[in-house]
Scaffold this active site. Structure first.
Site, PDB file in Angstrom:
ATOM      1  N   LYS A  77       0.841  -1.198   0.000  1.00 22.09           N
ATOM      2  CA  LYS A  77       0.000   0.000   0.000  1.00 22.09           C
ATOM      3  C   LYS A  77       0.877   1.250   0.000  1.00 22.09           C
ATOM      4  O   LYS A  77       1.934   1.268   0.639  1.00 22.09           O
ATOM      5  CB  LYS A  77      -0.875  -0.062   1.256  1.00 22.09           C
ATOM      6  N   SER A 134      -9.225   0.997   3.263  1.00 23.25           N
ATOM      7  CA  SER A 134      -8.462   1.864   2.389  1.00 23.25           C
ATOM      8  C   SER A 134      -7.360   1.117   1.628  1.00 23.25           C
ATOM      9  O   SER A 134      -6.691   1.696   0.772  1.00 23.25           O
ATOM     10  CB  SER A 134      -7.821   2.989   3.215  1.00 23.25           C
ATOM     11  N   SER A 156      -9.423  -1.689   7.307  1.00 16.73           N
ATOM     12  CA  SER A 156      -8.929  -1.428   5.958  1.00 16.73           C
ATOM     13  C   SER A 156      -8.196  -2.573   5.288  1.00 16.73           C
ATOM     14  O   SER A 156      -7.835  -2.471   4.120  1.00 16.73           O
ATOM     15  CB  SER A 156      -8.033  -0.184   5.965  1.00 16.73           C
TER      16      SER A 156
END
Length: 383
Positions: free
Chosen positions: A29, A106, A130
């Protein structure tokens, strides 16, 4: 169909040596520091106002030291403050299970990279769900480890009290292999007590509820536990307030000075965060500690809670704001159990007849992460 999973697909770092993860590729990420890469944290203004990384996050180094190859930096929701996976600046990564639906956030790009078969596993971060929610929406195994069991050095924070390194994979074998490298070999637990929290299950429609219940391993002695008596339905508000104070503490000065353009939803969350009274923080943390103790006590040394991961399958893209917030509220009610308590949670993908996926989650006591992965592998290998 293009995955649109990556902020920078060109990043590749070869393993430093052979190890248990040799032959595996992973993505990370775009909140993890990588030497020579400038993070966006999902927002162009962040990218413009921050320097390139001088080091590589220790968790990435550990994977490289154990044979894995880094292959790409993935998209995230703006400053990790969402569960949807839609980003007004960079677009929405593909959910290959349901292309017209959101991937969840996310850690949206990380989920997409794995679900599309581009990498074997991917690192995300999990604050309010997330990793767990995109895993559920995209049909993946995912883990939120015991809080602080894996250092978050070199990771852009949102709310450090809740932030965790997490990862997702298509198979439990891969998820566990990564855990064998990253997780401390702490508590070896044989689980003997299993609990259904009915208030959590009530958040899901009856048809999906039945599908998930039928996937609970046969032969387990199931009891019920009721967290309503210790404020279950008030936990999301407590979580939100602690998260908000910490998020503003982490990013308020930058937001005030840089004046970034946010989506309406992210802007609203930071506005809310800025309105909170930081003088109440210590009292809020005491409330959290009391709840965490009660949950841990209910589990004991060999207990496990079984809940839905998310309140539904993946919602459609570009849903009305009111509908999005309704789903988010129910989902946060589920995810805050492990968030408030700092406990490890593994989510297992469950396929519906229409091809959409649900998530079935297992929560154990602190430091039981490896035992939790072993348990899930026992019952869901080859899933």
């Amino acid at each position: 169909m293009e995955s649109h999973a990556f902020f920078d697909e060109a990043i590749m770092i070869l393993p430093k040596k052979e190890g248990p993860l040799s032959g595996m590729t992973f993505a990370v990420k775009d909140v993890y520091e990588v030497s020579g890469h400038r993070n966006s944290a999902g927002n162009p203004t962040w990218y413009e106002t921050h320097e390139k990384g001088k080091h590589t996050a220790p968790v990435i180094e550990r994977l490289l030291d154990n044979g894995a190859t880094l292959k790409g930096m993935t998209h995230t929701d703006e400053l990790m403050y969402s569960l949807n996976g839609e980003n007004i600046h960079y677009g929405t990564p593909l959910n290959p299970i349901a292309p017209n639906c959101i991937p969840g956030g996310s850690s949206s790009g990380s989920a997409s990279a794995v679900a599309c078969g581009i990498t074997d596993f991917a690192l995300g971060t999990d604050t309010g769900g997330s990793v767990r929610i995109p895993s559920s929406y995209c049909g993946l195994f995912g883990i939120r480890p015991t809080h602080d069991s894996i250092p978050c050095n070199g990771v852009i924070p949102l709310a450090p009290s809740f932030d965790t390194v997490g990862w997702m994979a298509k198979t439990i074998e891969t998820l566990e292999a990564v855990g064998s490298v990253l997780l401390p070999n702490a508590v070896d637990t044989a689980f003997n007590h299993f609990y259904i929290e009915e208030n959590a299950w009530s958040l899901m429609n009856s048809e999906d509820c039945e599908i998930l219940r039928n996937k609970i391993p046969q032969g387990l002695s199931i009891d019920k536990v009721d967290f309503k008596s210790i404020g279950f339905f008030e936990w999301p508000e407590l979580f939100k307030r602690i998260q908000g104070i910490e998020a503003w503490r982490a990013h308020g000065e930058w937001i005030t000075n840089a004046q970034p353009r946010f989506s309406e939803a992210i802007y609203g969350r930071f506005q809310y965060a800025s309105s909170l009274n930081p003088m109440q923080y210590d009292d809020l943390k005491k409330q959290q500690a009391q709840i965490a103790w009660r949950i841990s006590e209910a589990l004991g040394e060999d207990g496990m809670i079984i809940i839905p991961t998310a309140a539904s399958v993946a919602p459609e893209k570009n849903a009305p704001g009111e509908a999005v917030e309704s789903v988010r509220a129910m989902t946060m009610q589920l995810t805050c159990i492990a968030g408030i308590s700092g406990l490890p949670q593994v989510t297992v993908p469950v396929l519906r007849e229409d091809g959409m996926t649900l998530g079935l989650s297992f929560i154990a006591n602190k430091q039981c992460d490896r035992s939790l992965l072993k348990f899930v592998r026992k019952y869901f290998s080859g899933n």
